[in-house]
Design a protein around this motif. Structure first.
Motif, short mmCIF file in Angstrom:
data_model
loop_
_atom_site.label_atom_id
_atom_site.label_comp_id
_atom_site.label_asym_id
_atom_site.label_seq_id
_atom_site.Cartn_x
_atom_site.Cartn_y
_atom_site.Cartn_z
N GLU A 1 0.25 -1.03 -0.41
CA GLU A 1 0.43 -0.07 0.18
C GLU A 1 0.34 1.27 0.25
OE1 GLU A 1 -3.20 1.15 2.83
OE2 GLU A 1 -3.36 -0.71 2.87
N PRO B 1 -0.49 5.60 4.94
CA PRO B 1 -1.18 5.29 4.13
C PRO B 1 -1.75 6.11 2.99
CG PRO B 1 -1.81 4.12 6.38
CD PRO B 1 -1.44 4.91 6.49
N ARG C 1 -4.55 5.64 1.73
CA ARG C 1 -5.68 5.36 1.80
C ARG C 1 -6.80 6.26 3.64
NH1 ARG C 1 -7.54 -0.32 2.43
NH2 ARG C 1 -5.53 -0.68 3.62
N THR D 1 -3.53 1.17 -2.85
CA THR D 1 -3.86 -0.14 -2.15
C THR D 1 -3.30 -1.54 -3.06
OG1 THR D 1 -6.45 -0.07 -3.12
CG2 THR D 1 -6.03 0.63 -1.12
N LYS D 2 -2.99 -1.36 -4.43
CA LYS D 2 -2.67 -2.52 -5.30
C LYS D 2 -1.16 -2.20 -5.34
CE LYS D 2 -7.56 -2.95 -5.91
NZ LYS D 2 -8.31 -3.00 -7.14
#
Ligand SMILES: Cc1ncc(COP(=O)(O)O)c(C=O)c1O
Length: 419
Positions: free
Chosen positions: A3, A10, A12, A327-328
């Motif tokens: 991530e 992060p 995200r 996230t990938k």
């Protein structure tokens, strides 16, 4: 790492906390970018000065960092001066550039204590002289010269360049008249010469040619002048970009200047550079949320919730960027896609073609190296609100510019009574 993290957070989490689109700046990278210039641009033969070209990204918090790191500032408008003053930026460290500074802007600058002006043309010198007389000011003036060198990423061309919008040719009548006017003036003092030869430059020979050209003018002067080489240091947007290490480039620019001056038995009092992009570009990342995904016969589109309103560069000059799905990071990149914005323009493409993992609605897309000329060139086209700006570092984040609200879009509109 599976991530993406920025400044220890992060991506995200940042997207959840501040929503997207979001301009995220890694504060350490901003500071280190400035330190590299400050520490690397040093000579034992003349003074050196690094001005941050604030058009690349200007906010009050950014200017506080610039101030703390001891750099000077290149501003190009009344609005940039206003922001600098709001950040209590030392006036004596500000250089005011621009090819068509208005009477209002020049008056504002003079009356707010600015003392360094980079003049573009003869009329500006005449106006500065008149204004300085009226307001009893003494200022230092650099003349922006058009040295006939156009730097491109890997090469440079020598042009007659007589019709450029910026600067004057040294040999031109206007330039010689401007120099005469300054010489006679008791308000204007010639600080030296300025030139800016391009952007995203990866080849030092263009700078060397610029230095040679600027130095060649010095022999006409008894006084010791300063030279300003402008900005233009290239950064890495994609794997195709291989910028030279900044420290080494600075060392070589200094050495070339020292050697050329020595060969010609000339002196300068100060060498100035004005990096913008190379300080903020790679420190910035834009986070978007992927919305709809659409397949056409020959393409797959990942649509994002921003676009040309937060980054006009791809539409304006086909600028290229790289990106990841935040996230990938460790997923296989199986999809050849076009990342497109949401604005009503077919040119609103963020990245024309890129390999990414399969995405789903709601994934966070991180576009790298958007720190320069993104936020500063943002617009409200389609009545789109400007994203927030967040600084991150050591696992913490802080809001630097709040996201605009719809009500901001109506600010300045005059309300009339309607039945
Ligand atoms: C006069 C001048 N100085 C400095 C800069 C900053 O250039 P960069 O951001 O490429 O370093 C520019 C950019 O347009 C400029 O016009």
């Amino acid at each position: 790492m599976t991530e993406l993290e920025i400044g220890g957070i992060p991506a995200r989490t940042l997207a959840e906390e501040y929503q997207t689109p979001l301009y995220v700046y890694d504060e350490e990278k901003l500071k280190n970018g400035m330190k590299r210039f400050k520490q690397g641009f040093i000579s034992h033969h003349f003074n050196t000065k690094v001005l941050y070209a604030s058009k690349a990204f200007q906010t009050i918090e950014m200017l506080h960092l610039v101030k703390e790191q001891g750099l000077g500032l290149d501003v190009v408008s009344g609005g940039e001066i206003y922001t600098a003053l709001a950040a209590n930026f030392p006036e004596e460290r500000i250089y005011f550039h621009g090819n068509n500074k208005t009477l209002g802007e020049l008056t504002y600058a003079l009356n707010n204590g600015l003392t360094h002006f980079v003049a573009d043309n003869l009329m500006e010198i005449e106006l500065l002289e008149a204004l300085c007389k009226e307001y009893s000011k003494k200022i230092q003036v650099m003349l922006r010269l058009n040295v006939g060198i156009e730097a491109h990423t890997h090469e440079y061309i020598v042009t007659a360049h007589i019709d450029s919008k910026f600067g004057m040719s040294y040999e031109s009548e206007d330039c010689q008249q401007a120099l005469q006017l300054i010489k006679k003036s008791s308000h204007l003092q010639l600080e030296g010469f300025h030139a800016h030869i391009g952007s995203q430059i990866f080849d030092l020979t263009a700078w060397f040619a610029e230095i040679d050209q600027l130095i060649s003018y010095l022999k006409d002067f008894d006084e010791t002048l300063s030279l300003n080489l402008g900005g233009g240091f290239g950064i890495r947007y994609t794997d195709n970009d291989r910028p030279l290490p900044i420290e080494d480039s600075l060392r070589q620019l200094i050495r070339h200047t020292e050697e050329t001056l020595e060969q010609q038995q000339l002196k300068i009092s100060q060498l100035i550079i004005e990096p913008g992009r190379s300080i903020v570009g790679e420190a910035g990342t834009t986070l978007y949320t992927i919305g709809f995904i659409k397949k056409t016969p020959h393409k797959t589109y990942y649509f994002v919730d921003g676009g040309m309103t937060d980054n006009i560069r791809p539409a304006l000059y086909q600028a290229e960027y790289s990106c990841d799905i935040a996230t990938k990071l460790s997923e296989e990149k199986t999809e050849k896609v076009t990342v497109a914005g949401k604005m009503c323009e077919s040119g609103d493409i963020v990245i024309k073609e890129v390999l990414l993992p399969a995405a789903k609605l709601g994934d966070i897309l991180a576009v790298y190296a958007t720190g320069a000329y993104g936020y500063s060139m943002s617009s409200n086209y389609n009545r789109t609100v400007t994203p927030a700006v967040v600084f991150v570092g050591n696992g913490e984040s802080r809001l630097v510019v709040r996201r605009q609200e719809y009500s901001d879009l109506l600010k300045g509109e005059v309300a009339y009574e309607h039945p």
